[in-house]
Design a protein around this motif. Structure first.
Motif, PDB file in Angstrom:
ATOM      1  N   MET A  97       0.840  -1.212   0.000  1.00 37.87           N
ATOM      2  CA  MET A  97       0.000   0.000   0.000  1.00 37.87           C
ATOM      3  C   MET A  97       0.872   1.258   0.000  1.00 37.87           C
ATOM      4  O   MET A  97       0.525   2.254  -0.644  1.00 37.87           O
ATOM      5  CB  MET A  97      -0.940   0.003   1.210  1.00 37.87           C
ATOM      6  N   LYS A  98       2.006   1.207   0.712  1.00 36.38           N
ATOM      7  CA  LYS A  98       2.911   2.360   0.730  1.00 36.38           C
ATOM      8  C   LYS A  98       3.463   2.610  -0.668  1.00 36.38           C
ATOM      9  O   LYS A  98       3.509   3.753  -1.133  1.00 36.38           O
ATOM     10  CB  LYS A  98       4.044   2.104   1.721  1.00 36.38           C
ATOM     11  N   ASP A  99       3.863   1.532  -1.346  1.00 33.44           N
ATOM     12  CA  ASP A  99       4.384   1.677  -2.707  1.00 33.44           C
ATOM     13  C   ASP A  99       3.310   2.218  -3.652  1.00 33.44           C
ATOM     14  O   ASP A  99       3.587   3.080  -4.495  1.00 33.44           O
ATOM     15  CB  ASP A  99       4.905   0.330  -3.220  1.00 33.44           C
ATOM     16  N   ARG A 100       2.091   1.730  -3.521  1.00 31.82           N
ATOM     17  CA  ARG A 100       1.009   2.229  -4.367  1.00 31.82           C
ATOM     18  C   ARG A 100       0.736   3.705  -4.101  1.00 31.82           C
ATOM     19  O   ARG A 100       0.482   4.483  -5.026  1.00 31.82           O
ATOM     20  CB  ARG A 100      -0.269   1.427  -4.121  1.00 31.82           C
ATOM     21  N   ALA A 101       0.769   4.076  -2.832  1.00 32.80           N
ATOM     22  CA  ALA A 101       0.522   5.484  -2.488  1.00 32.80           C
ATOM     23  C   ALA A 101       1.621   6.368  -3.067  1.00 32.80           C
ATOM     24  O   ALA A 101       1.342   7.467  -3.563  1.00 32.80           O
ATOM     25  CB  ALA A 101       0.440   5.647  -0.975  1.00 32.80           C
ATOM     26  N   GLU A 102       2.879   5.905  -3.006  1.00 30.08           N
ATOM     27  CA  GLU A 102       3.971   6.693  -3.575  1.00 30.08           C
ATOM     28  C   GLU A 102       3.807   6.816  -5.086  1.00 30.08           C
ATOM     29  O   GLU A 102       4.012   7.892  -5.657  1.00 30.08           O
ATOM     30  CB  GLU A 102       5.313   6.047  -3.235  1.00 30.08           C
ATOM     31  N   GLN A 103       3.424   5.708  -5.750  1.00 29.56           N
ATOM     32  CA  GLN A 103       3.210   5.761  -7.198  1.00 29.56           C
ATOM     33  C   GLN A 103       2.057   6.706  -7.539  1.00 29.56           C
ATOM     34  O   GLN A 103       2.147   7.487  -8.485  1.00 29.56           O
ATOM     35  CB  GLN A 103       2.908   4.358  -7.742  1.00 29.56           C
ATOM     36  N   PHE A 104       0.996   6.620  -6.761  1.00 32.17           N
ATOM     37  CA  PHE A 104      -0.155   7.491  -6.994  1.00 32.17           C
ATOM     38  C   PHE A 104       0.220   8.953  -6.783  1.00 32.17           C
ATOM     39  O   PHE A 104      -0.163   9.831  -7.567  1.00 32.17           O
ATOM     40  CB  PHE A 104      -1.300   7.085  -6.059  1.00 32.17           C
ATOM     41  N   GLY A 105       1.018   9.212  -5.739  1.00 32.27           N
ATOM     42  CA  GLY A 105       1.461  10.586  -5.469  1.00 32.27           C
ATOM     43  C   GLY A 105       2.372  11.103  -6.557  1.00 32.27           C
ATOM     44  O   GLY A 105       2.301  12.279  -6.942  1.00 32.27           O
ATOM     45  N   GLN A 106       3.259  10.266  -7.089  1.00 34.24           N
ATOM     46  CA  GLN A 106       4.150  10.686  -8.154  1.00 34.24           C
ATOM     47  C   GLN A 106       3.378  10.953  -9.439  1.00 34.24           C
ATOM     48  O   GLN A 106       3.729  11.866 -10.190  1.00 34.24           O
ATOM     49  CB  GLN A 106       5.224   9.622  -8.384  1.00 34.24           C
ATOM     50  N   GLN A 107       2.357  10.165  -9.688  1.00 26.84           N
ATOM     51  CA  GLN A 107       1.567  10.374 -10.906  1.00 26.84           C
ATOM     52  C   GLN A 107       0.843  11.722 -10.863  1.00 26.84           C
ATOM     53  O   GLN A 107       0.783  12.437 -11.856  1.00 26.84           O
ATOM     54  CB  GLN A 107       0.539   9.250 -11.092  1.00 26.84           C
ATOM     55  N   HIS A 108       0.291  12.061  -9.701  1.00 21.91           N
ATOM     56  CA  HIS A 108      -0.479  13.298  -9.605  1.00 21.91           C
ATOM     57  C   HIS A 108       0.429  14.531  -9.484  1.00 21.91           C
ATOM     58  O   HIS A 108       0.037  15.619  -9.894  1.00 21.91           O
ATOM     59  CB  HIS A 108      -1.447  13.233  -8.420  1.00 21.91           C
ATOM     60  N   THR A 109       1.605  14.390  -8.908  1.00 22.51           N
ATOM     61  CA  THR A 109       2.495  15.546  -8.819  1.00 22.51           C
ATOM     62  C   THR A 109       3.258  15.763 -10.121  1.00 22.51           C
ATOM     63  O   THR A 109       3.674  16.868 -10.419  1.00 22.51           O
ATOM     64  CB  THR A 109       3.498  15.376  -7.656  1.00 22.51           C
ATOM     65  N   GLY A 110       3.421  14.710 -10.883  1.00 24.85           N
ATOM     66  CA  GLY A 110       4.133  14.816 -12.145  1.00 24.85           C
ATOM     67  C   GLY A 110       3.306  15.407 -13.254  1.00 24.85           C
ATOM     68  O   GLY A 110       3.806  15.821 -14.280  1.00 24.85           O
ATOM     69  N   MET A 111       2.009  15.472 -13.133  1.00 27.34           N
ATOM     70  CA  MET A 111       1.145  15.982 -14.195  1.00 27.34           C
ATOM     71  C   MET A 111       1.180  17.444 -14.319  1.00 27.34           C
ATOM     72  O   MET A 111       1.283  18.339 -13.767  1.00 27.34           O
ATOM     73  CB  MET A 111      -0.292  15.543 -13.974  1.00 27.34           C
TER      74      MET A 111
END
Length: 141
Positions: free
Chosen positions: A127-141
């Motif tokens: 879940m931590k890895d998914r949250a980091e991926q989700f956070g990177q996707q939204h901050t990278g846009m």
């Protein structure tokens, strides 16, 4: 012809004649006597119970304003004491299990607890890895 030899127990069964009829009659008479005596005794106890209840009913009616609340109070006290004792025993056994587990002894179920802890840790990392991926996707846009 084949030589057929009987086991000692089979030889004894073949050599013993059936019990005499008088022996069976004594057994039957004893059973009937015991059964009849117990039946008479149960009938007497039933009659005594009915008579005692009949005699006690007026007293129960007269004292019911006192007896019913007293019975409820005694029931609640008894069940409360029983419940508190049961919870106390359960708490002591849980504390003993925890002590054995912490000191390194393997109480029953410790392996299941370890497996559950590993599975929970794995899911938490996932879940931590998914949250980091989700956070990177939204901050990278």
């Amino acid at each position: 012809m084949a030589d057929v030899r009987l086991q000692p127990q089979q030889q004894q069964q073949q050599q013993q004649p059936p019990p005499p009829r008088s022996h069976q009659m004594v057994k039957a008479a004893t059973a009937v006597t015991a059964g009849g005596s117990l039946l008479v005794l149960s009938g007497l106890i039933l009659a005594g119970t009915v008579i005692a209840l009949t005699m006690a009913t007026p007293l129960l009616v007269i004292f019911s304003p006192v007896l019913v609340p007293a019975a409820i109070t005694v029931f609640l006290l008894g069940s409360g004491l029983l419940a508190s004792g049961g919870f106390g025993i359960a708490a002591l056994s849980v504390l003993a299990w925890i002590y054995k587990y912490v000191t390194g002894k393997q109480p029953p179920g410790a392996d299941q607890l370890d497996k559950a802890r590993q599975k929970l840790g794995y899911k938490a990392r996932e879940m931590k890895d998914r949250a980091e991926q989700f956070g990177q996707q939204h901050t990278g846009m």
